[in-house]
Design a protein around this motif. Structure first.
Motif, PDB file in Angstrom:
ATOM      1  N   SER A 207       5.285 -13.303   3.126  1.00  0.00           N
ATOM      2  CA  SER A 207       4.282 -12.112   3.152  1.00  0.00           C
ATOM      3  C   SER A 207       2.988 -12.476   2.218  1.00  0.00           C
ATOM      4  O   SER A 207       1.916 -11.899   2.288  1.00  0.00           O
ATOM      5  CB  SER A 207       4.839 -10.674   2.449  1.00  0.00           C
ATOM      6  OG  SER A 207       5.212 -10.998   1.272  1.00  0.00           O
ATOM      7  N   SER A 208       3.057 -13.686   1.578  1.00  0.00           N
ATOM      8  CA  SER A 208       1.711 -14.124   0.932  1.00  0.00           C
ATOM      9  C   SER A 208       0.856 -14.426   1.828  1.00  0.00           C
ATOM     10  O   SER A 208      -0.276 -14.886   1.570  1.00  0.00           O
ATOM     11  CB  SER A 208       2.012 -15.288  -0.029  1.00  0.00           C
ATOM     12  OG  SER A 208       2.731 -16.312   0.597  1.00  0.00           O
ATOM     13  N   ASN A 209       1.163 -14.357   3.301  1.00  0.00           N
ATOM     14  CA  ASN A 209       0.232 -14.631   4.359  1.00  0.00           C
ATOM     15  C   ASN A 209      -0.085 -13.478   5.192  1.00  0.00           C
ATOM     16  O   ASN A 209      -0.916 -13.348   6.135  1.00  0.00           O
ATOM     17  CB  ASN A 209       0.909 -15.599   5.419  1.00  0.00           C
ATOM     18  CG  ASN A 209       1.158 -16.929   4.526  1.00  0.00           C
ATOM     19  OD1 ASN A 209       0.256 -17.661   4.247  1.00  0.00           O
ATOM     20  ND2 ASN A 209       2.306 -17.317   4.421  1.00  0.00           N
ATOM     21  N   ALA A 210      -0.034 -12.352   4.602  1.00  0.00           N
ATOM     22  CA  ALA A 210      -0.250 -11.136   5.217  1.00  0.00           C
ATOM     23  C   ALA A 210      -1.590 -10.690   5.666  1.00  0.00           C
ATOM     24  O   ALA A 210      -2.077  -9.929   6.112  1.00  0.00           O
ATOM     25  CB  ALA A 210       0.601  -9.770   4.617  1.00  0.00           C
TER      26      ALA A 210
END
Lengths: 454, 454
Positions: free
Chosen positions: A214-217
């Protein structure tokens, strides 16, 4: 011996044999018969055929390509033939953890049989068999001829029923039909004269072939968000369905239907609020608003949705997949295929071309003539047993396919049965009160008696 | 022997021992260590302590009340001390059906170790140990003293780390810190100088104590619909977070941070679109827009949601329960507790007082000084190995808690590691290329070498 006291003996016989009727229901419930996962179907069909034959009917188990359909006949007095319909399949029992006793143990707790299928629909089957047996024991014959059809695919849309009924119209020909009903009984009987249709769709969204960290959300699409946004364009918080065309084919309520709805007494809202721990009813409806909304309106319901991580605790991902099960109850004259097309077009129009729509279940809405003999017979039976007119619901609530009989046999019908709204059909702790089972058997006997005299 | 050729021997040693390094990584990966479900934690801590001791460091396993924290030290040449951070816990491996090989078999397939933890974070651990061992074998000592801290709760928010670091500030005192990083490696190294914060909330809605038969959807509230409507008020389709106050504390990007972001090369969008089967990027961003958005923006992500029936096929109920896991990546100076309060107030303001908000995980955002020695040493190491400046991400992408070291030790840091975006950390088929593991060991060796000369 007067006819009146003779019929009383039929009722007395039902009372005297109550214990055996309950035991037989438990036996039917202990055999799982889950059509959606194909568990126990053949075993159930065989068990049921033996049980119906034991009541004295001549039985035939028909192969259909799907689950077998059981038919049975028994010639009786008079010139009338009454057709009964039930189904032997049940809903899945999940989530199992929510049951107080195991769903296929069918224990009697506080005067009720607790089991998946207790009301829907095995309790209804037993109420009918108990009525037939009482006539045979007391009089040696039924007041009218009966035909019986019991299918095994009601919970998955009855795919084999329509072709079977079309091909066996002569076998099933009758003057009236008593259909099943599971949830509408109150202190006096309720008749339903039709059914809602059903358009059950699965919407799916897939934004990637992997759940990203989710650090790429900030940069990747999230399927759960897309599904949320798509759904939010489809119904507003005032319960207006915003899918273009959804309401187009809805027939107006006729004068006689309107009158029948007005005669239905307001629901006891406060009781339900307490029992089910509700915040209230949709749209803050009052008791007197509930019957009309419940009976006459179509729905656009989320039966379930999921996407991304749904376990306990923390997992930090961008949801790559999301799914929503949309369950629309349709009123006459809505068409489930047209509703699916409306949803597809709506998604496309709103920029959700990527969201898939799969039709998992369809059935058509229908309504039967409120002035037919079978309706009058049911009403007279209500007068006989309870001293009051029956409550008549001109539309029906569920999606049990009465339209098949109405369309292909042209037989008017009335749906009625043993269950109450507290029977928790389709939920954990489905149950049937023993008293309602026995009362339901008497109710079926009275309908046969009255119908033979129409 | 010149210093240059001596360091080359360190690199050669790493190459010559590659096979053993891979085997050791496989051994670490075969021991599950899932902190969120408490599987294999103690076994992993013991295995790891033995492995670190085998590299020549003096180890201590500290009880914390939560999962044990391993510290290790080794005196080296010069007067500099470099602190390394890793974690030995991993994310859950579910859904297991999506793995091509079992997640704890750690097989090597097509030149990569496939395992939960292969990159995040056991591959990073092995790259460091391999570097230390190479110095000891070639030179008999490290160029600087090293301290090592390896915790077991990173995937569940590092609850024991902050008190441990506060209480052991002397034990951990250092001149610079190399933090872990899992997904940002490209052909030249990437440094991250901070971390995103995380505010992970579970939203729950319950509209009744039973899932009603969906023929009642006209009158009963549906929790899945309420959750859909609530979520749709919280972020719009243009990715604007609509929760009042969400952006209030976001610090503007400074001039030097802006310059560092500009130096990051555009992401290769086309490659990712193909590899991950994307429709495109959020907001139709182009390659050159992606780094700034990715690094400088906070998120409001649905990590998962569910409600009603989520099995296969058809079940017709009114969903009485719905749940959404909301995962917000925070940038300096957002506060996870304040964000939770904003969400609570937003729900109340929009008529969703009944929806519960539970905070499952928090960490604070932080950023480190881009001009500190450790950053210069990493850049020099990049020049030494690759002939190019490192890529410097002034914010960090993940929520690994660098803020604890920055706040309580005052030690500037740089996060860097062995993983790429294709390492699928937190997903099925997490992997680490063997070549990246070995290259990562050389990279760690070069950082030690350069830092000792600052």
């Amino acid at each position: 011996m007067s006819e009146g006291s003779d019929f009383q003996k039929v009722l007395d016989y039902i009372d005297a044999n109550a214990e055996r009727t309950v035991a037989d229901l438990q036996e039917l419930c202990r055999q799982p018969s889950i059509s959606t996962t194909n568990v126990g179907i053949r075993e159930m069909a065989a068990l049921l055929e033996a049980r119906v034959a034991r009541s004295g009917l001549g039985t035939t188990l028909h192969e259909t390509g799907g689950n077998p359909i059981l038919t049975a006949t028994l010639a009786g007095g008079g010139d009338k033939t009454l057709l009964f319909y039930n189904h032997y399949d049940v809903q899945p029992a999940e989530p199992l953890s929510e049951w107080d006793t195991p769903p296929f143990d069918a224990e009697v707790v506080d005067g009720a049989v607790i089991a998946r299928g207790a009301t829907d629909n095995k309790g209804n089957i037993m109420s009918r068999l108990a009525a037939f047996e009482a006539f045979l024991a007391v009089r040696g014959e039924l007041p009218c001829s009966v035909k019986y059809i019991i299918e095994g695919e009601e919970e998955v849309g009855s795919p084999s029923l329509e072709p079977f009924v079309k091909e066996n119209a002569d076998l099933l020909a009758a003057d009236g039909c008593v259909w099943e009903d599971n949830t509408t009984r109150v202190d006096i009987p309720v008749l339903s004269l039709g059914n809602k249709g059903l358009c059950y769709m699965e919407l799916t969204c897939r934004t990637a072939n992997v759940d990203f960290h989710s650090s790429n959300a900030q940069i990747y699409e999230n399927a759960a968000w897309r599904m949320t946004w798509a759904l939010s364009t489809m119904k507003d918080r005032d319960e207006n369905v915003l899918v273009e065309g959804f309401y187009d084919d809805v027939l107006p309520v006729t004068e006689i239907e309107d009158e029948l709805i007005r005669r239905i007494k307001p629901y006891n809202g406060a009781e339900r609020v307490e029992k089910f721990e509700l915040r209230g009813f949709l749209l803050d409806m009052k008791d007197e608003d509930l019957p009309r909304r419940h009976l006459a309106n179509p729905t656009f319901n989320i039966a379930g949705f999921d996407g991304g991580y749904t376990g306990e605790g923390v997992k930090t991902i961008v949801s790559a997949r999301a799914r929503a099960k949309i369950d629309c109850r349709l009123v006459p004259n809505q068409d489930p295929y047209k509703i699916r097309d409306c949803v597809r077009a709506h998604l496309d129009r709103h920029g959700f071309e990527d969201i898939g729509v799969e039709l998992l279940f369809t059935s058509y809405p229908a309504k039967s003539d409120p002035e037919a003999d079978i309706v009058k017979a049911c009403n007279a039976a209500s007068q006989r047993l309870y001293g009051e007119d029956a409550i008549i619901n001109p539309f029906g609530n569920g999606s049990t396919p009465t339209y098949i009989v109405l369309k292909h046999l042209g037989v008017p019908l009335s749906s009625t049965g043993v269950g109450r709204i507290t029977s928790r059909t389709h939920s954990a702790n489905e149950n049937l009160k023993v008293a309602d089972l026995i009362d339901g058997a008497k109710w079926m006997a009275a309908i046969c008696e009255e119908f033979s005299q129409m």
